[in-house]
Design a protein around this motif. Structure first.
Motif, short mmCIF file in Angstrom:
data_model
loop_
_atom_site.label_atom_id
_atom_site.label_comp_id
_atom_site.label_asym_id
_atom_site.label_seq_id
_atom_site.Cartn_x
_atom_site.Cartn_y
_atom_site.Cartn_z
N ALA A 80 22.89 1.89 -29.68
CA ALA A 80 22.75 0.56 -29.10
C ALA A 80 23.32 0.52 -27.69
O ALA A 80 22.76 -0.15 -26.80
N ALA A 81 24.42 1.23 -27.48
CA ALA A 81 25.02 1.27 -26.14
C ALA A 81 24.06 1.92 -25.15
O ALA A 81 23.91 1.47 -24.01
N ALA A 82 23.40 2.98 -25.58
CA ALA A 82 22.44 3.67 -24.70
C ALA A 82 21.20 2.80 -24.45
O ALA A 82 20.68 2.75 -23.33
N ASP A 83 20.74 2.11 -25.49
CA ASP A 83 19.51 1.31 -25.38
C ASP A 83 19.63 0.16 -24.38
O ASP A 83 18.62 -0.38 -23.92
N ALA A 84 20.85 -0.21 -24.05
CA ALA A 84 21.06 -1.34 -23.14
C ALA A 84 20.76 -0.98 -21.69
O ALA A 84 20.83 -1.85 -20.82
N ALA A 90 22.44 6.34 -16.92
CA ALA A 90 23.24 5.24 -17.44
C ALA A 90 23.17 5.17 -18.96
O ALA A 90 24.18 4.90 -19.63
N ALA A 91 21.98 5.44 -19.51
CA ALA A 91 21.82 5.40 -20.96
C ALA A 91 22.64 6.51 -21.63
O ALA A 91 23.35 6.27 -22.61
N LEU A 92 22.54 7.72 -21.10
CA LEU A 92 23.31 8.83 -21.66
C LEU A 92 24.81 8.57 -21.53
O LEU A 92 25.58 8.80 -22.46
N ASP A 93 25.21 8.10 -20.36
CA ASP A 93 26.62 7.86 -20.11
C ASP A 93 27.17 6.78 -21.04
O ASP A 93 28.29 6.91 -21.57
N ALA A 94 26.39 5.72 -21.26
CA ALA A 94 26.84 4.63 -22.12
C ALA A 94 26.95 5.09 -23.57
O ALA A 94 27.91 4.75 -24.27
N GLY A 95 25.96 5.85 -24.03
CA GLY A 95 25.99 6.32 -25.41
C GLY A 95 27.15 7.26 -25.66
O GLY A 95 27.89 7.13 -26.65
N ILE A 96 27.34 8.23 -24.77
CA ILE A 96 28.44 9.18 -24.91
C ILE A 96 29.78 8.47 -24.73
O ILE A 96 30.76 8.77 -25.41
N GLY A 97 29.82 7.51 -23.81
CA GLY A 97 31.03 6.73 -23.62
C GLY A 97 31.39 5.94 -24.88
O GLY A 97 32.57 5.83 -25.24
N ALA A 98 30.38 5.37 -25.56
CA ALA A 98 30.63 4.63 -26.79
C ALA A 98 31.21 5.55 -27.86
O ALA A 98 32.12 5.16 -28.61
N TRP A 99 30.70 6.76 -27.93
CA TRP A 99 31.22 7.74 -28.88
C TRP A 99 32.69 8.04 -28.58
O TRP A 99 33.53 8.03 -29.48
N LEU A 100 33.00 8.30 -27.33
CA LEU A 100 34.39 8.61 -26.96
C LEU A 100 35.32 7.44 -27.23
O LEU A 100 36.47 7.64 -27.65
N ASP A 101 34.84 6.23 -27.01
CA ASP A 101 35.65 5.05 -27.31
C ASP A 101 36.00 5.00 -28.80
O ASP A 101 37.13 4.69 -29.18
N LEU A 191 30.62 14.37 -14.82
CA LEU A 191 29.97 15.58 -14.30
C LEU A 191 28.91 16.11 -15.26
O LEU A 191 27.77 16.41 -14.87
N LEU A 192 29.28 16.22 -16.53
CA LEU A 192 28.36 16.79 -17.51
C LEU A 192 27.17 15.89 -17.79
O LEU A 192 26.03 16.37 -17.93
N VAL A 193 27.39 14.59 -17.85
CA VAL A 193 26.29 13.66 -18.10
C VAL A 193 25.33 13.65 -16.91
O VAL A 193 24.11 13.62 -17.08
N ARG A 194 25.89 13.70 -15.71
CA ARG A 194 25.02 13.75 -14.53
C ARG A 194 24.16 15.00 -14.55
O ARG A 194 22.96 14.95 -14.25
#
Length: 202
Positions: A80-84, A90-101, A191-194
């Motif tokens: 859901a974080a990625a879909d936004a 931005a989608a990859l970063d948000a999804g991976i960021g949600a996982w880390l959170d 860096l990795l997501v970019r």
């Protein structure tokens, strides 16, 4: 028999299933996967040992059920974080960021994943494969849905993109546990997501 005991005695199989999974998650939290026995789960749930066997059969089925519940709970929040987001980075970063959170906020939730990954050393490669398939299929479906919705054609097959995302979250998740202030993990994430977004862009 007390009212509470009567209520527990007449629970449906589905209710027993959830109750025993809750107990199993607590056992894993406190004792790791080696401590996850059907007897330990029965004791934690306050039921007879045979109830666990009735609901799950073998111990392995109990572990797989825990993994499935973990995926059903966590994956929708990450996807859901990625879909936004409309942009791939931005989608990859948000999804991976949600996982880390989630890893940072609820580290005990992820002890099971780490424990199951370690069972390969004990010869149960099947559990590792089952866990990997659950997450890979969920991530691949999320990537495919996002790409179709936004009319994006990825430079790599969806399965390969899912493998790359899982490799990132595996590594970053472990890094987050040993990075109290999160600074190094966040720099690595950007860096990795970019790099992944660039590799997946035609």
């Amino acid at each position: 028999m007390t009212q509470d005991q009567q209520t527990r005695a007449y629970r449906s199989r589905g209710e027993r299933h959830d109750e025993l999974l809750d107990a199993a998650a607590l056992v894993v939290r406190d004792a790791g996967l080696p401590g996850l026995t059907t007897r330990a789960v029965a004791e934690r749930a306050g039921v007879a040992h045979g109830v666990v066997h009735y609901v799950f059969g073998a111990r392995r089925n109990l572990v797989v059920a825990l993994l499935e519940r973990q995926a059903r709970d966590v994956l929708p929040r990450v996807l859901a974080a990625a879909d936004a987001h409309d942009d791939l980075y931005a989608a990859l970063d948000a999804g991976i960021g949600a996982w880390l959170d989630l890893v940072r906020q609820e580290p005990e939730r992820f002890r099971l994943l780490e424990a199951v990954s370690g069972t390969a050393l004990e010869g149960d490669d099947g559990l590792v494969a089952a866990e990997r398939t659950l997450w890979h299929d969920g991530v691949a479906a999320g990537i495919s849905r996002w790409a179709v919705r936004h009319g994006v054609e990825l430079a790599e097959p969806t399965a390969v993109a899912a493998d790359a995302v899982l490799a990132l979250v595996d590594g970053l998740g472990r890094a987050a546990w040993s990075d109290p202030d999160g600074g190094a993990t966040e720099r690595a994430r950007r860096l990795l997501v970019r790099g992944l977004a660039h590799a997946l862009t035609r």
